[in-house]
Write a protein that holds these residues in place. Structure first.
Motif, short mmCIF file in Angstrom:
data_model
loop_
_atom_site.label_atom_id
_atom_site.label_comp_id
_atom_site.label_asym_id
_atom_site.label_seq_id
_atom_site.Cartn_x
_atom_site.Cartn_y
_atom_site.Cartn_z
N ASN A 122 -2.51 -6.03 10.21
CA ASN A 122 -1.41 -5.27 9.61
C ASN A 122 -1.20 -5.64 8.15
O ASN A 122 -0.97 -4.78 7.29
CB ASN A 122 -0.12 -5.51 10.39
N THR A 123 -1.29 -6.94 7.85
CA THR A 123 -1.11 -7.40 6.48
C THR A 123 -2.18 -6.83 5.57
O THR A 123 -1.90 -6.35 4.46
CB THR A 123 -1.14 -8.94 6.43
N SER A 171 -4.14 -4.13 6.12
CA SER A 171 -4.16 -2.67 6.06
C SER A 171 -3.12 -2.12 5.10
O SER A 171 -3.30 -1.04 4.52
CB SER A 171 -3.95 -2.08 7.45
N GLY A 172 -2.04 -2.88 4.89
CA GLY A 172 -1.02 -2.43 3.95
C GLY A 172 -1.50 -2.38 2.52
O GLY A 172 -0.90 -1.69 1.68
N ALA A 173 -2.59 -3.10 2.22
CA ALA A 173 -3.12 -3.13 0.86
C ALA A 173 -4.49 -2.46 0.75
O ALA A 173 -5.16 -2.57 -0.27
CB ALA A 173 -3.22 -4.57 0.38
#
Length: 286
Positions: free
Chosen positions: A262-263, A265-267
């Protein structure tokens, strides 16, 4: 690639003057004839034939029968394999106690893999009264013969101080011996020691090197560790695509890496995520 057991059976067929071109039923019948005449080596190899389905349908009951014939006459390989069948409950009723009984017989004849399994039984208390010092005793016997699994187990014991005085440097020595033989857990443990600086000077490049060796064997913890290294550029150039791919591979093998994914994929762009999902382990680490 053929397993060592299959190769050993083929070697046995050659030794006994039998064709190995097809591992045919005729070869098996020839082995049966010799086994019934009491040839211990043939009885042992016939156990392998039935255990692995070489030239016959796989039959654990027959494997156990022929292993027992050879084991009762003192063949250490047959004793070890019969112990494995009892441990798994294949061809015989499951019994940790009888597994330990046969492993001890083989261990007392200096068979390294039996010594290692006996040590693990003492360490876990499975099939026998738990005893860390006896676990160390048998692991050392196997490790000194170069048996990688026992070397790794000794490393974990020294790392934790169970059955021996805690000694991180001695743990590393045993991890290194096992890692050089390709033991994935030892490779990961050695990498983690370099990553954390536990018992050795911190060296992120060495950490990544050993994580990579274990990751190529699919060890989930090593995939996770290597993904973390690529996430933060520790010992390798920062690479979110490689990190995402490695976390995904670790997740596919049972580790919970959702927070890390998740961390990342946010970037990342959707294209980068798609690219990462298409990568296999060897694509990333080649």
């Amino acid at each position: 690639m053929l397993s060592k057991t299959v190769l050993s059976v083929m070697a046995a067929l050659m030794f006994f003057g039998l064709s190995i071109s097809s591992a045919s039923a005729d070869n098996v019948q020839a082995l049966l004839q010799r086994a019934r005449q009491g040839d211990i080596k043939v009885q042992f190899y016939l156990g392998d034939v039935y255990a692995n389905g070489i030239g016959v349908k796989r039959n654990p009951v027959q494997a156990a029968y022929w292993y027992r014939q050879a084991a009762e006459k003192g063949n250490p390989g047959a004793q070890y394999n019969l112990g494995l069948l009892y441990a798994k409950g294949e061809g015989v009723p499951q019994s940790d106690e009888l597994a330990v009984y046969w492993w001890r017989k083989a261990a007392e004849q200096n068979l390294a893999n039996a010594q290692s399994n006996l040590g693990t039984a003492y360490y876990t208390g499975k099939g026998i009264r738990q005893d860390n010092q006896l676990a160390i005793h048998w692991w050392k016997k196997a490790a000194e013969q170069g048996y990688a699994e026992a070397q790794y187990n000794l490393g974990t014991a020294y790392h934790a101080g169970k059955g021996v005085l805690q000694n991180s440097q001695t743990a590393l020595e045993w991890y290194r011996k096992a890692a050089r033989q390709g033991n994935a857990h030892a490779q990961y443990s050695l990498g983690f020691a370099y990553y954390s600086g536990n018992g050795v000077s911190r060296n992120l490049r060495q950490a990544v090197l050993w994580f990579r060796e274990a990751a190529l064997q699919g060890l989930p913890e090593a995939l996770m560790a290597l993904g973390t290294a690529y996430t933060y550029g520790q010992g390798v150039p920062q690479n979110p695509i490689a990190a995402y791919a490695l976390f995904s591979q670790a997740a596919a093998r049972g580790l919970d890496t959702q927070n890390a994914l998740n961390t990342l994929s946010g970037a990342m762009t959707p294209e980068q995520i798609s690219q990462a999902k298409a990568l296999g382990i060897e694509d990333i680490l080649k």
